[in-house]
Write a protein that holds these residues in place. Structure first.
Motif, PDB file in Angstrom:
ATOM      1  N   GLY A 294       0.905  -1.229   0.033  1.00 18.94           N
ATOM      2  CA  GLY A 294       0.185   0.217   0.050  1.00 18.94           C
ATOM      3  C   GLY A 294       0.823   1.366  -0.041  1.00 18.94           C
ATOM      4  N   GLY A 295       0.222   2.371   0.109  1.00 15.51           N
ATOM      5  CA  GLY A 295       0.836   3.898   0.086  1.00 15.51           C
ATOM      6  C   GLY A 295       1.242   4.391  -1.190  1.00 15.51           C
ATOM      7  N   PRO A 296       1.622   5.426  -1.435  1.00 18.15           N
ATOM      8  CA  PRO A 296       1.981   6.089  -2.417  1.00 18.15           C
ATOM      9  C   PRO A 296       3.253   5.480  -3.232  1.00 18.15           C
ATOM     10  CG  PRO A 296       2.451   7.703  -0.731  1.00 18.15           C
ATOM     11  CD  PRO A 296       1.949   6.327  -0.184  1.00 18.15           C
ATOM     12  N   ARG A 297       4.295   4.837  -2.411  1.00 17.07           N
ATOM     13  CA  ARG A 297       5.257   4.296  -2.997  1.00 17.07           C
ATOM     14  C   ARG A 297       5.072   2.720  -3.084  1.00 17.07           C
ATOM     15  NH1 ARG A 297      10.491   7.298  -0.841  1.00 17.07           N
ATOM     16  NH2 ARG A 297      10.066   5.799   0.819  1.00 17.07           N
ATOM     17  N   GLY A 298       4.121   2.037  -3.000  1.00 16.77           N
ATOM     18  CA  GLY A 298       3.793   0.754  -2.832  1.00 16.77           C
ATOM     19  C   GLY A 298       3.462   0.167  -4.221  1.00 16.77           C
ATOM     20  N   ALA A 299       3.353  -1.265  -4.338  1.00 18.41           N
ATOM     21  CA  ALA A 299       3.215  -1.937  -5.400  1.00 18.41           C
ATOM     22  C   ALA A 299       1.943  -1.731  -6.176  1.00 18.41           C
ATOM     23  CB  ALA A 299       3.355  -3.337  -5.426  1.00 18.41           C
ATOM     24  N   ALA A 300       0.791  -1.335  -5.301  1.00 20.61           N
ATOM     25  CA  ALA A 300      -0.472  -1.273  -5.981  1.00 20.61           C
ATOM     26  C   ALA A 300      -0.425   0.026  -6.538  1.00 20.61           C
ATOM     27  CB  ALA A 300      -1.417  -1.145  -4.596  1.00 20.61           C
ATOM     28  N   ALA A 301      -0.121   1.142  -6.080  1.00 18.59           N
ATOM     29  CA  ALA A 301       0.040   2.377  -6.685  1.00 18.59           C
ATOM     30  C   ALA A 301       0.927   2.310  -7.955  1.00 18.59           C
ATOM     31  CB  ALA A 301       0.548   3.551  -5.734  1.00 18.59           C
ATOM     32  N   ARG A 302       1.949   1.648  -7.949  1.00 18.69           N
ATOM     33  CA  ARG A 302       2.850   1.592  -9.125  1.00 18.69           C
ATOM     34  C   ARG A 302       2.109   0.764 -10.466  1.00 18.69           C
ATOM     35  NH1 ARG A 302       8.386   0.578  -8.514  1.00 18.69           N
ATOM     36  NH2 ARG A 302       8.371  -0.149 -10.489  1.00 18.69           N
ATOM     37  N   LEU A 303       1.269  -0.421  -9.982  1.00 18.11           N
ATOM     38  CA  LEU A 303       0.471  -1.174 -10.867  1.00 18.11           C
ATOM     39  C   LEU A 303      -0.928  -0.357 -11.260  1.00 18.11           C
ATOM     40  CD1 LEU A 303       1.142  -4.351  -9.357  1.00 18.11           C
ATOM     41  CD2 LEU A 303       2.008  -3.899 -11.469  1.00 18.11           C
ATOM     42  N   GLY A 304      -1.334   0.768 -10.613  1.00 17.63           N
ATOM     43  CA  GLY A 304      -2.502   1.311 -10.771  1.00 17.63           C
ATOM     44  C   GLY A 304      -3.635   0.846 -10.526  1.00 17.63           C
ATOM     45  N   VAL A 305      -3.630  -0.300  -9.487  1.00 22.74           N
ATOM     46  CA  VAL A 305      -4.809  -0.826  -8.712  1.00 22.74           C
ATOM     47  C   VAL A 305      -5.038  -0.667  -7.323  1.00 22.74           C
ATOM     48  CG1 VAL A 305      -4.638  -2.861 -10.547  1.00 22.74           C
ATOM     49  CG2 VAL A 305      -3.347  -3.152  -8.372  1.00 22.74           C
ATOM     50  N   LYS A 306      -6.264  -1.007  -6.815  1.00 21.89           N
ATOM     51  CA  LYS A 306      -6.229  -0.853  -5.205  1.00 21.89           C
ATOM     52  C   LYS A 306      -5.401  -2.088  -4.602  1.00 21.89           C
ATOM     53  CE  LYS A 306     -10.939  -1.072  -4.981  1.00 21.89           C
ATOM     54  NZ  LYS A 306     -12.229  -0.962  -4.744  1.00 21.89           N
ATOM     55  N   ARG A 307      -5.311  -1.637  -3.446  1.00 23.58           N
ATOM     56  CA  ARG A 307      -4.390  -2.684  -2.541  1.00 23.58           C
ATOM     57  C   ARG A 307      -5.168  -3.883  -2.322  1.00 23.58           C
ATOM     58  NH1 ARG A 307      -4.690  -3.589   2.581  1.00 23.58           N
ATOM     59  NH2 ARG A 307      -6.273  -1.917   2.918  1.00 23.58           N
ATOM     60  N   THR A 308      -6.671  -3.858  -2.309  1.00 32.83           N
ATOM     61  CA  THR A 308      -7.131  -4.998  -2.068  1.00 32.83           C
ATOM     62  C   THR A 308      -7.146  -5.906  -3.322  1.00 32.83           C
ATOM     63  OG1 THR A 308      -9.037  -3.788  -2.525  1.00 32.83           O
ATOM     64  CG2 THR A 308      -8.631  -4.350  -0.216  1.00 32.83           C
ATOM     65  N   THR A 309      -7.300  -5.264  -4.291  1.00 30.23           N
ATOM     66  CA  THR A 309      -7.243  -5.828  -5.672  1.00 30.23           C
ATOM     67  C   THR A 309      -5.890  -6.673  -5.848  1.00 30.23           C
ATOM     68  OG1 THR A 309      -8.423  -4.163  -6.646  1.00 30.23           O
ATOM     69  CG2 THR A 309      -7.307  -5.594  -8.180  1.00 30.23           C
ATOM     70  N   LEU A 310      -4.890  -5.977  -5.641  1.00 28.96           N
ATOM     71  CA  LEU A 310      -3.500  -6.481  -5.826  1.00 28.96           C
ATOM     72  C   LEU A 310      -3.298  -7.763  -4.771  1.00 28.96           C
ATOM     73  CD1 LEU A 310      -0.610  -6.932  -6.626  1.00 28.96           C
ATOM     74  CD2 LEU A 310       0.062  -4.847  -4.874  1.00 28.96           C
ATOM     75  N   GLN A 311      -3.598  -7.636  -3.504  1.00 29.33           N
ATOM     76  CA  GLN A 311      -3.608  -8.576  -2.457  1.00 29.33           C
ATOM     77  C   GLN A 311      -4.534  -9.605  -3.092  1.00 29.33           C
ATOM     78  OE1 GLN A 311      -4.982  -6.380   0.855  1.00 29.33           O
ATOM     79  NE2 GLN A 311      -3.100  -6.516   1.810  1.00 29.33           N
ATOM     80  N   SER A 312      -5.760  -9.621  -3.644  1.00 30.91           N
ATOM     81  CA  SER A 312      -6.293 -10.855  -4.220  1.00 30.91           C
ATOM     82  C   SER A 312      -5.507 -11.488  -5.482  1.00 30.91           C
ATOM     83  CB  SER A 312      -8.009 -10.644  -4.379  1.00 30.91           C
ATOM     84  OG  SER A 312      -8.076  -9.662  -5.344  1.00 30.91           O
ATOM     85  N   MET A 313      -4.981 -10.509  -6.119  1.00 30.16           N
ATOM     86  CA  MET A 313      -4.266 -11.088  -7.593  1.00 30.16           C
ATOM     87  C   MET A 313      -3.135 -11.936  -6.821  1.00 30.16           C
ATOM     88  SD  MET A 313      -4.245  -8.130 -10.039  1.00 30.16           S
ATOM     89  CE  MET A 313      -4.014  -8.895 -11.415  1.00 30.16           C
ATOM     90  N   MET A 314      -2.340 -11.622  -6.090  1.00 30.10           N
ATOM     91  CA  MET A 314      -1.147 -12.212  -5.400  1.00 30.10           C
ATOM     92  C   MET A 314      -1.601 -13.639  -4.546  1.00 30.10           C
ATOM     93  SD  MET A 314       0.466  -8.881  -3.351  1.00 30.10           S
ATOM     94  CE  MET A 314       2.081 -10.034  -2.474  1.00 30.10           C
ATOM     95  N   LYS A 315      -2.790 -13.505  -4.191  1.00 36.21           N
ATOM     96  CA  LYS A 315      -3.320 -14.976  -3.657  1.00 36.21           C
ATOM     97  C   LYS A 315      -3.518 -15.847  -4.885  1.00 36.21           C
ATOM     98  CE  LYS A 315      -6.353 -16.014   0.146  1.00 36.21           C
ATOM     99  NZ  LYS A 315      -7.625 -15.653   0.742  1.00 36.21           N
ATOM    100  N   ARG A 316      -4.345 -15.198  -5.914  1.00 41.13           N
ATOM    101  CA  ARG A 316      -4.573 -16.173  -7.002  1.00 41.13           C
ATOM    102  C   ARG A 316      -3.335 -16.566  -7.602  1.00 41.13           C
ATOM    103  NH1 ARG A 316      -6.269 -14.479 -12.332  1.00 41.13           N
ATOM    104  NH2 ARG A 316      -6.507 -12.423 -11.630  1.00 41.13           N
ATOM    105  N   PHE A 317      -2.106 -15.837  -7.743  1.00 38.76           N
ATOM    106  CA  PHE A 317      -1.057 -16.193  -8.395  1.00 38.76           C
ATOM    107  C   PHE A 317       0.075 -17.012  -7.458  1.00 38.76           C
ATOM    108  CE2 PHE A 317      -1.713 -12.435 -11.364  1.00 38.76           C
ATOM    109  CZ  PHE A 317      -2.377 -13.189 -12.307  1.00 38.76           C
ATOM    110  N   GLY A 318      -0.412 -17.112  -6.219  1.00 38.85           N
ATOM    111  CA  GLY A 318       0.377 -17.827  -5.224  1.00 38.85           C
ATOM    112  C   GLY A 318       1.681 -16.841  -4.864  1.00 38.85           C
ATOM    113  N   LEU A 319       1.545 -15.817  -4.965  1.00 39.22           N
ATOM    114  CA  LEU A 319       2.900 -14.969  -4.430  1.00 39.22           C
ATOM    115  C   LEU A 319       2.801 -14.882  -3.074  1.00 39.22           C
ATOM    116  CD1 LEU A 319       2.599 -12.279  -7.303  1.00 39.22           C
ATOM    117  CD2 LEU A 319       4.397 -13.920  -6.940  1.00 39.22           C
ATOM    118  N   PRO A 320       4.003 -14.902  -2.500  1.00 39.52           N
ATOM    119  CA  PRO A 320       4.043 -14.870  -1.201  1.00 39.52           C
ATOM    120  C   PRO A 320       3.392 -13.683  -0.219  1.00 39.52           C
ATOM    121  CG  PRO A 320       6.261 -14.545  -1.941  1.00 39.52           C
ATOM    122  CD  PRO A 320       5.286 -14.894  -2.983  1.00 39.52           C
TER     123      PRO A 320
END
Ligand SMILES: Nc1ncnc2c1ncn2[C@@H]1O[C@H](COP(=O)(O)OP(=O)(O)OP(=O)(O)O)[C@@H](O)[C@H]1O
Ligand SMILES: [Mg+2]
Length: 349
Positions: A294-320
């Motif tokens: 999260g946050g302005p320098r976090g991965a979600a902002a870099r990818l242009g998605v919401k934090r929760t969206t990124l978290q669910s994508m990580m879960k789906r892709f099996g990322l730690p």
């Protein structure tokens, strides 16, 4: 002197170096050349390619073989404790130092010290390591007496030390000192001729240790094993064969499903699926943001998605999960690129 490959072949030691590819023979030829000397060796290669196995082979083929082979995993010891682990300390050197402690360089006198994951050595400790490599001397923490160390160092890393030098997180003088005799161990996908030999070897080893008989390895099983890209290299193959032997009570080797986990940042051979490319890209951005989501320098902002969206994508892709990722990210100095995750960490996702 007998070659490393021949000795391991003849004695059928429990930890043989198996394989006959040109790439592996090239590596073993270098091992044979450097082993009897006292030169520092730098073993380079992805996770699971056999760096530790080769470090032991170098020690076994050296004049120090009857002395200790000591391994220090620089990534596993908190950076504040690594200096006392390597060099020891005097009583009273710091609060809690109630007795003198001898470090690995002294304990391993006359033998070989294997500095595993040497890229994780903190910058502030690097001059002391350079001095002991160059001058063979050091002082214990809190001590004034100079101690001489007769230790042969073999170092290993799966990181690109030259890149780290460029990024200012590894000293160039230490890099050049370690890089006296580098040996690059190719990944298993670059020596697929070795897969059949390794499969036979691991099947034999696990069948005997698990009290199983495996009479048939079907050709489609061999094909699947040859085709898999093995991102975790020989360790991954070893674990898959162990599971397969457990899953095969009827004497026919049955494989568990082989999951293809792309290496972070790899979008390599044109066979990637859209999901594979997405996963690799997300993994790369997460590496770059040191797993800050999260946050302005976090991965979600870099990818242009919401934090929760990124978290669910990580879960789906099996990322730690960030907690696991933080563990791996905490190894390096703060401004350094995070170390590549190990195969086990890939699986932890
Ligand atoms: N050529 C080989 N023949 C047989 N077994 C091998 C070979 N290479 C590696 N192995 C086995 O594969 C496993 C992983 O090897 P090793 O621990 O030496 O890899 P590594 O490069 O040190 O990995 P990491 O970077 O993750 O620490 C070990 O069980 C080792 O015995
Ligand atoms: Mg290792």
């Amino acid at each position: 002197m007998q070659s490393v490959a021949a000795r391991h072949e003849r004695t059928r030691e429990p930890r043989q170096i198996v394989g006959n590819s040109v790439a592996l023979r090239h590596v073993l030829a270098h091992v044979d050349i450097v082993a009897p000397t006292d030169a520092t060796v730098l073993l380079l290669g992805e996770t699971g390619t056999g760096k530790e196995l080769l470090a032991r082979a170098i020690h076994d083929a050296s004049v120090r073989s009857h002395r200790a082979f000591t391994r220090v995993n620089c990534a596993a010891i908190p950076s504040g404790l690594l200096e006392s682990e390597l060099f020891g300390y005097e009583r009273g050197a710091f609060t809690g130092a109630i007795a003198q402690r001898i470090g690995r360089f002294e304990l391993g006198d006359g033998g070989t010290l294997f500095l595993d994951e040497v890229g994780e050595i903190p910058l502030e400790l690097q001059p002391k390591l350079l001095r002991v490599l160059q001058e063979h001397e050091f002082e214990r923490l809190g001590g004034t007496r100079t101690i001489t160390a007769n230790v042969r160092v073999i170092a290993a890393t799966n990181r690109d030390l030259a890149d780290m030098v460029g990024a200012g997180c590894f000293r160039d003088d230490l890099y050049y000192r370690l890089n006296v005799f580098p040996i690059q161990i190719p990944p298993l996908r670059a020596r697929s001729e070795d897969i059949d030999h390794l499969v036979d070897y691991f099947v034999g080893r696990f069948a005997s240790s698990l009290g199983r008989r495996i009479d048939v390895i079907p050709s489609e099983t061999r094909d699947a094993l040859r085709r898999h890209p093995w991102p975790g290299n020989i360790r991954e193959l070893e674990n898959v064969i162990q599971r397969a032997v457990i899953l095969s009570p009827d004497g026919r080797l049955t494989l568990p499903p082989l999951r293809d986990v792309p290496r972070p940042g790899s979008v390599d051979d044109g066979r990637e699926t859209l999901e594979g490319v997405q996963r690799a890209y997300i993994a790369r951005v997460l590496e770059e943001t040191r797993w800050l989501i999260g946050g302005p320098r976090g991965a979600a902002a870099r990818l242009g998605v919401k934090r929760t969206t990124l978290q669910s994508m990580m879960k789906r892709f099996g990322l730690p999960l960030p907690r696991d990722a933080a563990r791996s990210a905490s190894h390096g100095p703060r401004w350094c690129p995070a170390p590549p995750r190990t195969h086990d960490e890939h699986r932890a996702g």
